[in-house]
Scaffold this active site. Sequence first.
Site, PDB file in Angstrom:
ATOM      1  N   GLU A  41       0.816  -1.210   0.000  1.00  0.00           N
ATOM      2  CA  GLU A  41       0.000   0.000   0.000  1.00  0.00           C
ATOM      3  C   GLU A  41       0.853   1.264   0.000  1.00  0.00           C
ATOM      4  O   GLU A  41       0.343   2.362  -0.250  1.00  0.00           O
ATOM      5  CB  GLU A  41      -0.965   0.001   1.181  1.00  0.00           C
ATOM      6  CG  GLU A  41      -0.346  -0.040   2.549  1.00  0.00           C
ATOM      7  CD  GLU A  41      -0.093  -1.458   3.050  1.00  0.00           C
ATOM      8  OE1 GLU A  41      -0.090  -1.650   4.287  1.00  0.00           O
ATOM      9  OE2 GLU A  41       0.131  -2.375   2.219  1.00  0.00           O
ATOM     10  N   CYS A  63      16.706  -6.780   1.038  1.00  0.00           N
ATOM     11  CA  CYS A  63      17.038  -7.917   1.891  1.00  0.00           C
ATOM     12  C   CYS A  63      18.428  -8.460   1.602  1.00  0.00           C
ATOM     13  O   CYS A  63      18.905  -9.339   2.323  1.00  0.00           O
ATOM     14  CB  CYS A  63      15.994  -9.018   1.752  1.00  0.00           C
ATOM     15  SG  CYS A  63      15.887  -9.709   0.097  1.00  0.00           S
TER      16      CYS A  63
END
Length: 487
Positions: A179, A284
Amino acid sequence: MKYSQVQNYVNGKFVNSSSSSERKLEIISPLDGTLLSTVPLSCSKDLDEAVQSAKAAFPAWSKTPIKERVQVFFRYKYLLEKHLDELAALCSEENGKTLGESVAEIEKCIELTEFATSLPQLVTGEVLEVSKGVECRTEHVPLGVVASIVPFNFPSMVPNWTIPNAIALGNCMIIKPSEKVPLSVGKLALLLKEAGLPDGVFNVVHGDVEIVNAICDHPGIEAVSFVGSTKVAKIVYQRATHNYKRCLALGGAKNHLMVLPDAKPDMTAQNVAASMSGCAGQRCMAASAMVAVGQVDHIIDKICEEAKKIVAGKNLGAVINKDSKDRIERYITEAEQQGAKILVDGRRTVVNGKEKGTYVGPTVIDYVTPDMAIAKEEVFGPVISIMRTNTVDEALAIENANPYGNAASVFTQNGGMARYIIDRASAGMIGVNVGVPVPREPFSFGGWNESKFGVGDITGKSSIEFWTKLKKSTTKWNPEAGVNWMS
């Protein structure tokens, strides 16, 4: 507001969420605080409409020969190349990364799509005459309707970890973008339609935790992929598998770079600085912990020199929002209070003319101890923590004690020592003199331990097993052989 309100994408059309008038979020550019758009927080009814659309499209799409299905992705690859600049600019706006990093992200999307076009050569199945007149055959069969839940840090690339492979293999897809960065996936939907993808095969539903839970629970969804924090990855994996779905959930990371005294100083410094600051550290695969083995002060000095060349607003992008900026700076301050030494300080960074942007400057922290929060937890910012050891085994003990297992790297010119570390580091992706050891296609992306939950990897050849199931058939055309134990 620069762009019109974000809409869901269902059955080949942009549609309003049934809850769009009630629940929505503002999309603020991390670069300068500009209001870009608003995104609806959809409800389970919106998801169900998307699933029904995908289910209706599945019979025809799954029965389309794979060599015809991948023609869509040949055209999609061309469109990604054609619209590269537009896609990169949008990625930079909503995520905050530099334009150069955004270009590289779209180039990776192109590479991922190129791999998908090779799938007809990789899923041919096997056939063997197991006895006279008796054949055994295997085929890769699509699962049905699948879902992909993606994070904010790569608005285009992570969706393309799953879109080309899952759809080319015959599945129909629901994607739930972050979002925080909903705009890029809408553009990808338009390009897929232009490439000739039939309506209903690809659908987008925007939302927050309500839609994530609904995806995990929906009986019409066969498999779920997730990329995000380890905390949420565990929840998604447990909830989806509890509902008897396949799930592959990628979590967080704490990647260690082990620097040995014989490492090439310039190359090491450049790689370490780039690894910790690329995409503002919001990936990551970022190096967030360095283990200095023995006397490497001369290399640490060069790392600081390289870090000081990285300037917010020029070759360093913004972090996603103010909450992230505040959290990252708290980690730095806490480490300093606990006795760590700040060699390069990126706190309180402000870019002239973009005072409402959310920037953290490159930060190098020395004399961090393994018990400090900054040494153990995922900071997700342009920060590297340096821990010191006397031996390689001590460095490996630090790396292996951390619960994550995404990546680890070693910087050395000793091939035997590199192999020693490769064999012993508890991580799914290992680099030697490489700061960001991301495999290129067709090799797959995926970590170990608490960086991944589920079997297989999300990209490359390994993804074929996740997005398909095997059908095995045995045929016999020799009635003269009579009846035996196989009959």
